[in-house]
Write a protein that holds these residues in place. Structure first.
Motif, mmCIF file in Angstrom:
data_model
loop_
_atom_site.group_PDB
_atom_site.id
_atom_site.type_symbol
_atom_site.label_atom_id
_atom_site.label_comp_id
_atom_site.label_asym_id
_atom_site.label_seq_id
_atom_site.Cartn_x
_atom_site.Cartn_y
_atom_site.Cartn_z
ATOM 1 N N GLU A 171 103.938 -17.157 123.221
ATOM 2 C CA GLU A 171 103.238 -17.200 124.501
ATOM 3 C C GLU A 171 102.126 -16.162 124.623
ATOM 4 N N LEU A 172 102.080 -15.212 123.705
ATOM 5 C CA LEU A 172 101.025 -14.201 123.720
ATOM 6 C C LEU A 172 100.136 -14.363 122.507
ATOM 7 N N ALA A 173 98.878 -13.986 122.658
ATOM 8 C CA ALA A 173 97.966 -14.025 121.519
ATOM 9 C C ALA A 173 98.468 -13.080 120.432
ATOM 10 N N PRO A 174 98.272 -13.431 119.161
ATOM 11 C CA PRO A 174 98.770 -12.579 118.072
ATOM 12 C C PRO A 174 98.223 -11.150 118.119
ATOM 13 N N GLN A 175 97.046 -10.959 118.729
ATOM 14 C CA GLN A 175 96.452 -9.623 118.800
ATOM 15 C C GLN A 175 97.072 -8.761 119.892
ATOM 16 N N GLU A 176 97.861 -9.365 120.786
ATOM 17 C CA GLU A 176 98.423 -8.642 121.918
ATOM 18 C C GLU A 176 99.740 -7.985 121.514
ATOM 19 N N THR A 177 99.864 -6.705 121.805
ATOM 20 C CA THR A 177 101.090 -5.974 121.474
ATOM 21 C C THR A 177 102.107 -6.101 122.603
ATOM 22 N N ALA A 178 103.329 -6.481 122.240
ATOM 23 C CA ALA A 178 104.400 -6.589 123.220
ATOM 24 C C ALA A 178 105.736 -6.558 122.491
ATOM 25 N N VAL A 179 106.758 -6.098 123.187
ATOM 26 C CA VAL A 179 108.108 -6.038 122.632
ATOM 27 C C VAL A 179 109.089 -6.486 123.704
ATOM 28 N N VAL A 180 110.008 -7.373 123.332
ATOM 29 C CA VAL A 180 111.144 -7.728 124.186
ATOM 30 C C VAL A 180 112.393 -7.575 123.324
ATOM 31 N N THR A 181 113.167 -6.554 123.607
ATOM 32 C CA THR A 181 114.370 -6.274 122.821
ATOM 33 C C THR A 181 115.595 -6.327 123.725
ATOM 34 N N VAL A 182 116.597 -7.090 123.297
ATOM 35 C CA VAL A 182 117.889 -7.092 123.975
ATOM 36 C C VAL A 182 118.735 -6.021 123.306
ATOM 37 N N GLY A 183 118.953 -4.932 124.033
ATOM 38 C CA GLY A 183 119.660 -3.797 123.449
ATOM 39 C C GLY A 183 121.150 -3.783 123.720
ATOM 40 N N SER A 184 121.597 -4.599 124.677
ATOM 41 C CA SER A 184 123.019 -4.622 125.007
ATOM 42 C C SER A 184 123.422 -6.024 125.434
ATOM 43 N N PHE A 185 124.561 -6.501 124.898
ATOM 44 C CA PHE A 185 125.129 -7.810 125.230
ATOM 45 C C PHE A 185 126.622 -7.569 125.458
ATOM 46 N N LEU A 186 127.049 -7.640 126.710
ATOM 47 C CA LEU A 186 128.430 -7.340 127.064
ATOM 48 C C LEU A 186 129.073 -8.570 127.692
ATOM 49 N N ALA A 187 130.215 -8.980 127.136
ATOM 50 C CA ALA A 187 130.918 -10.135 127.698
ATOM 51 C C ALA A 187 132.331 -10.201 127.126
ATOM 52 N N GLY A 188 133.250 -10.660 127.957
ATOM 53 C CA GLY A 188 134.586 -10.982 127.472
ATOM 54 C C GLY A 188 135.505 -9.793 127.318
ATOM 55 N N SER A 189 136.825 -10.118 127.192
ATOM 56 C CA SER A 189 137.850 -9.084 127.057
ATOM 57 C C SER A 189 138.940 -9.454 126.059
ATOM 58 N N LYS A 190 139.000 -10.728 125.608
ATOM 59 C CA LYS A 190 140.084 -11.167 124.735
ATOM 60 C C LYS A 190 139.650 -12.388 123.928
ATOM 61 N N HIS A 191 140.303 -12.565 122.779
ATOM 62 C CA HIS A 191 139.917 -13.627 121.862
ATOM 63 C C HIS A 191 139.912 -15.014 122.505
ATOM 64 N N ASN A 192 140.900 -15.293 123.316
ATOM 65 C CA ASN A 192 141.094 -16.676 123.783
ATOM 66 C C ASN A 192 140.760 -16.875 125.254
ATOM 67 N N ILE A 193 139.922 -15.985 125.784
ATOM 68 C CA ILE A 193 139.494 -16.142 127.178
ATOM 69 C C ILE A 193 137.985 -16.295 127.229
ATOM 70 N N ILE A 194 137.518 -17.365 127.820
ATOM 71 C CA ILE A 194 136.088 -17.523 128.100
ATOM 72 C C ILE A 194 135.810 -16.820 129.418
ATOM 73 N N PRO A 195 134.947 -15.807 129.419
ATOM 74 C CA PRO A 195 134.744 -15.007 130.636
ATOM 75 C C PRO A 195 133.903 -15.756 131.664
ATOM 76 N N SER A 196 133.824 -15.181 132.830
ATOM 77 C CA SER A 196 133.042 -15.804 133.907
ATOM 78 C C SER A 196 131.625 -15.244 133.979
ATOM 79 N N GLU A 197 131.348 -14.209 133.194
ATOM 80 C CA GLU A 197 129.986 -13.680 133.208
ATOM 81 C C GLU A 197 129.700 -12.919 131.920
ATOM 82 N N ALA A 198 128.413 -12.724 131.639
ATOM 83 C CA ALA A 198 127.932 -11.897 130.538
ATOM 84 C C ALA A 198 126.758 -11.078 131.060
#
Length: 449
Positions: A265-292
């Motif tokens: 979506e940005l021109a190749p000459q344009e400098t930008a960074v989008v980094t996901v530094g943290s992904f937190l979700a869930g508490s147990k192997h067999n439980i699908i959580p209600s949020e992340a």
């Protein structure tokens, strides 16, 4: 929040490597007493530096550090006001008619356990704003900045016959969390004290050898935003995913699609960074959580690019949720943390050209190098953004010990970076260069007409 790193990556060139080999100890090109005066003052300044290094304080806790700087400049005849914007200190020296120059240093350390092995390494422990116990270290060089600030104040006080105007020297708290400059301005920095026409600051870097002065034209650092995304879902048993709306899968889709903001979506000459530094979700192997929960750092230079990225993050999060079949009341919540925003530092052209010329005459062209802008953050930008008529410059001084630079072949990726527990600048040549460069800049701006 982990503060954004302020760092440059300069690829070694034959010219720079050749120049670096000669930098055993900085020596001025011009015969001038300034360098010798600084050299004579270095033993006391090095003692100050080691003391500051051994006793760092976290952001918003810089009480003793601020008091130490206030004491140092009060002895020089400055009018000193503590407690500005928290633990900020403002020191004013009026010396006849002329421009007003503001020189800033930052005060705060980082929640880092030191691993330099230095005899004066920090053993300090403290409690963060979040209530966590932590070791504290000056891993970003603010101890060196403060010492250079004191050294510059000493030189300017001693050389009053050579300049005319008003010198406003400020010690700023909370740079590492992005709130210190804003707090000092809100506390009347430009109404209670002389308002500057020029603002200056320096920063050490771990990407240049000690004795080098670096500069950028225009953008010097990036806009830095912190963005939180709460991804909602419908939880349930991991054995029956068809009865749920899995927020981990949805959040993963969001992470993947976010990468197209820069790549598509940005021109190749344009400098930008989008980094996901943290992904937190869930508490147990067999439980699908209600949020992340996702935490992002977003970097840009222009206001237009920043707006596109922030709007795009919200659009992508909502679009992926719709595609996953989430109802309106389960749309992701995207929060941009404006209180932690670092605006881009922009070095104004006339001042940059003027000071580069002054430094080149003093140090020689081989020790004054143009560096690319960093995508790190610095809230020094706020002092000039509040009034577009202010000319402003942030420059850098190399801090890498010569032996380490040579052993790494001039490749900074093989060296400790800023914010590393192993970062320690070569104090003597770095301080000599920093004080000489800042004093030269101040004398040039405040020169008698």
């Amino acid at each position: 929040m982990s503060p954004p790193s302020f760092s440059f990556r300069v690829l070694p060139s034959p010219r720079l490597l050749l120049a670096a080999a000669a930098l055993l100890l900085p020596a001025p090109v011009l015969a001038d007493p300034l360098a010798e005066q600084i050299k004579a003052d270095l033993p006391g300044l090095l003692a100050l530096y080691r003391d500051l290094h051994a006793h760092p304080e976290l952001s918003l806790q810089e009480k003793a550090t601020s008091a130490r700087l206030a004491t140092e400049v009060k002895k020089l005849g400055f009018t000193v006001t503590p407690g500005v914007g928290g633990h900020g200190v403002v020191a004013v020296l009026e010396n006849g008619p002329g421009p007003v120059l503001l020189v800033r240093t930052d005060l705060d350390g980082l929640p880092v356990e030191e691993a330099t092995g230095l005899p004066y390494a920090s053993q300090v422990k403290a409690v963060t704003r979040e209530g966590a116990q932590t070791r504290v270290m000056h891993a970003c060089g603010h101890d060196l900045h403060m010492t250079a600030w004191v050294g510059t104040a000493r030189r300017l006080a001693a050389l009053k016959a050579r300049w005319s105007g008003t010198l406003v020297m400020i010690g700023q708290p909370a740079e590492e969390v992005g709130v210190g400059a804003r707090a000092m301005l809100a506390d009347g920095l430009y109404t209670r004290f002389p308002k500057p026409q020029f603002t200056l600051a320096l920063h050490d870097v771990a990407d240049l050898p000690a004795g080098t002065v670096g500069y950028s034209r225009g953008h010097m650092s990036a806009n830095v935003d912190s963005v939180d995304i709460l991804v909602k879902g419908v939880g349930g048993h991991g054995a029956s995913p068809h009865t749920t709306r899995d927020p981990i899968v949805l959040a993963s889709r969001i992470v993947g699609t976010l990468q197209t903001l820069v790549s598509r979506e940005l021109a190749p000459q344009e400098t930008a960074v989008v980094t996901v530094g943290s992904f937190l979700a869930g508490s147990k192997h067999n439980i699908i959580p209600s949020e992340a929960r996702l935490q992002l750092t977003v970097r840009s230079y222009s206001a237009e690019t920043r707006r596109h990225l922030l709007e795009g993050i919200a659009r992508i999060a909502r679009g992926e949720a719709i595609a996953a079949g989430l109802p309106e009341d389960h749309m992701p919540v995207v929060t941009t943390k404006e209180e932690e925003f670092y605006p881009s530092v922009f070095n104004t052209g006339p001042l940059t050209d003027r000071l580069v010329d002054a430094w080149t005459r003093r140090f020689g062209a081989e020790r004054v190098v143009e560096v690319p802008p960093t995508t790190g953050g610095e809230d020094f930008s706020r002092y000039s953004l509040s009034d577009k008529s202010i000319q402003s410059m942030l420059f850098v001084v190399g801090g890498v010990p010569q032996a380490r630079w040579d052993a790494a072949g001039g490749d900074p990726t093989k060296l400790p970076s800023l914010h590393s527990p192993r970062w320690a600048p070569d104090a003597e040549p770095t301080l000599q260069t920093a004080i000489e460069a800042m004093s030269t800049a101040a004398l040039d701006i405040l020169t008698k007409k």
